[in-house]
Structure formats: C-alpha cells, structure tokens
Design a protein around this motif. Sequence first.
Motif: not given
Length: 402
Positions: A129-138, A145-149, A177-179, A185-192
């Motif tokens: 029901x809730x989510x967050x996006x972590x963006x990273x560009x290098x 494009x910016x990581x925050x954007x 969302x990492x570029x 790459x768009x991915x969902x962490x499932x465990x660490x």
Amino acid sequence: LPGAGGSELHRLVKDELGQLNAQNVEIHGQARVFFSSELNRTSLEELQALSAPEKVYAVVWRTETSKISPILEGLEREKAEEALATLVAQQSRWENALKTWRLMLAVARGEEELSEEASTSSPSKPSPSTFRVSGKRSGKKLAHLSSNGIAEICGEAIANHHGWEVALRDFDLEVLVHANDEVLLVALPIFERQSSKQQNFSLPGLAQPVAWAMAKTCAIEANDLVVDPMCGSGIILLEAVQCWPNAKYLGLDIDRKQLERSSENLSQLSENLQDIVGLAQANVTALPLCEASVDALVTDLPFGKQFGSVEENEVLYPLAVGEFRRVLKSTGRLVLLTNAENSPRLRAALTISPGGFQIKCVRRLALGFMEAYIFFAVLAPPADQKEGGDGEGKATATPTAT
C-alpha cells in the motif's frame, strides 16, 4: 544479486546458485550477479539460506542505457525524467517481481500459506500500500538527469499507475531505480544478507561475504580442526561454523579484548554451535598446538593499518607462516587475507625454501576502497617427491585470479 569482493569471488556465488539450479547466471560489472530461478516457497527458502550473497533483488526492468539514452538525451531534464518514469511505471514485469517480493515476505514471516493479500493485488486491496523510490544516476550518459529527480518523478508515476501511496518512512516496499553508463536497473530488494546473517553479532568484523568465501576456500570436511590464529571478532569462524557445523573450531588471539569480542559474538549462536568453537589467548608466532595437528588454518592477517605496521609485518609474516607450517597436517589447507601492499611479503614468506608452501591460488578482491588478496596454499611436497616420475609436486605457474 550483489556479490562482494570482486570478480573472482563471484565464482563462489555461482557455486551456491548452482545448488538452486539457477539458470541464465550472468556477471555484470564488479558487484552484481543476475540469474533466473523457478519461483516457489522452497526455492526462496533455499535462496534465503545462501551464505555468499549480500543482497537479493527481484528485477522489474533491466536494459542497456544505450537503448534508452537516445530517447532521453534530446529532452530537457524534467521532460526526460518524466519519460523515464513512464517507462519504469509501465514495465510488464512488475507483477512477476511483486509476486517474488510477496512470497519472500511470507517466507520471512514464517507463514505456511500466502494470504489473499500477499498472493494477489487488486485496486481495492493493494499490496503493497506504501512505497518509496531510491534513485541513483552516475556516469556521463543521462548526465542531465538527477538522482533526486529520478526518485521523485518515478515515485509519482508508479503511484499513479499502481495506486500505491508514497511514504518516505515506514514504507512497505522500496523500489530502486539505478542508472549508469552501462545499465538501467529497476529492482525490489527482497532481503539483505548482511543484516539477516550478522544482525545478531554485537561486534562487527570482516565483511560476511569475504569471511564466508575464506571459509569456503578451506574446503572444510567433517571432523576437521579449523583454526583462526588471529581471530579478532571471530567473524570467519562464526560464519564457518554456521555453514559447516560438523567440524571443530578454535579461535586464538594475543589480545584478550579481541577474544572478549569473539566470545560476545559467539554467544549469539545456538548452544550446539557454541560447543564446537573454542577460544584461547595465544601469540601467532608461538601457537600452543602440536605439530601436524590442524586440518585448516584461516585468518585475516594485519595490514599494518589498524593493527601493527607495515614494517612490523616484515618480521611478523615469516614468523607466523613458520608456525602455520609447523601445526598444519601434510594434507592441511591454508587461507590467508592481506592487502595489496603486504601481498609480496606474504608470497615471499609462503614460498621460502626449504619446506615452504605451494600457493595454489590467489584471489583479488575489494575491501571497501582497498585492494586485497586471498591466498590459498598447501604444504609443498618434500624435495624427493618433487623429483618423481609421475609429475606430482613439480613446480607450476601459480594461477592468479584477477
């Protein structure tokens, strides 16, 4: 699935994935291994039990940056970020990745069967029901494009498309969302693995994937005596005893405070595992062990940074290796970690004649920003065996993994 320690240690990750019958295993760069596997509770439980991977993700989208950069580079920043966000939100593999995430969530919770909410998702009862996006560009591509954007605009697009609510804290799901110049790459962490494997260790030490890789290299067998003569926080032995509980383990250290750290970490394991790990104070140059009594010896040698000095290692390494040679059985295995600056010293100490070690393999890895090496060696055969007619024991080039 990130594998720590550089390209050679990825081989160890692939060894474990082979046990899962993983398909399409592919190494990408220095930190990722991609694979596909049948999705069911058993396979995810087995995946969760692996020791080598640091983190595991369910992939929503992976594409070469060069395939999307022509579309985005001709647009102004905001328009380009919006176009990228639309592509991300409308990918066809969202439901497959979400199914993996939901099932892994159920496995982590110990649920016998998936609940209706966990197994399906509908507009009236979304999961998550809730989510967050972590963006990273290098890199140079998509530099406008910016990581925050990326994080902000992708968050809006995903929320609109899936009906989820953005929450920067206490979110159900994280979307990465990492570029860079090579891949998007768009991915969902499932465990660490770092948190799930070492979260109970009160006092950290060597990184878990590296500790596991060193123990794995020892080829530990049932009833082996495995010794870490400079055990510090004990992470190598604690990783080993969890994976190979049919052996016996001994941690030694000259510093009593380090032994107290090991003891505190050891107390977090089950009583059955605690019973097969011993700790004692000892000097690595005068080990309280009988000759030819140890099956495998593994340790993280001092680099001369946090402990000791590079100059002291000029004396320490040869003395320590001499003790290792004395206590190891003729069939014993030696696994040592040092950094690039000290690796020539260690190589010289190992190969000193007569009665030196035979270096079987040297594996290069990254420890943070430091280059380090794992040496795997066995006792060199006696001189009379080297001159035999069947070729065993003859000098060969040392394979060095890079």
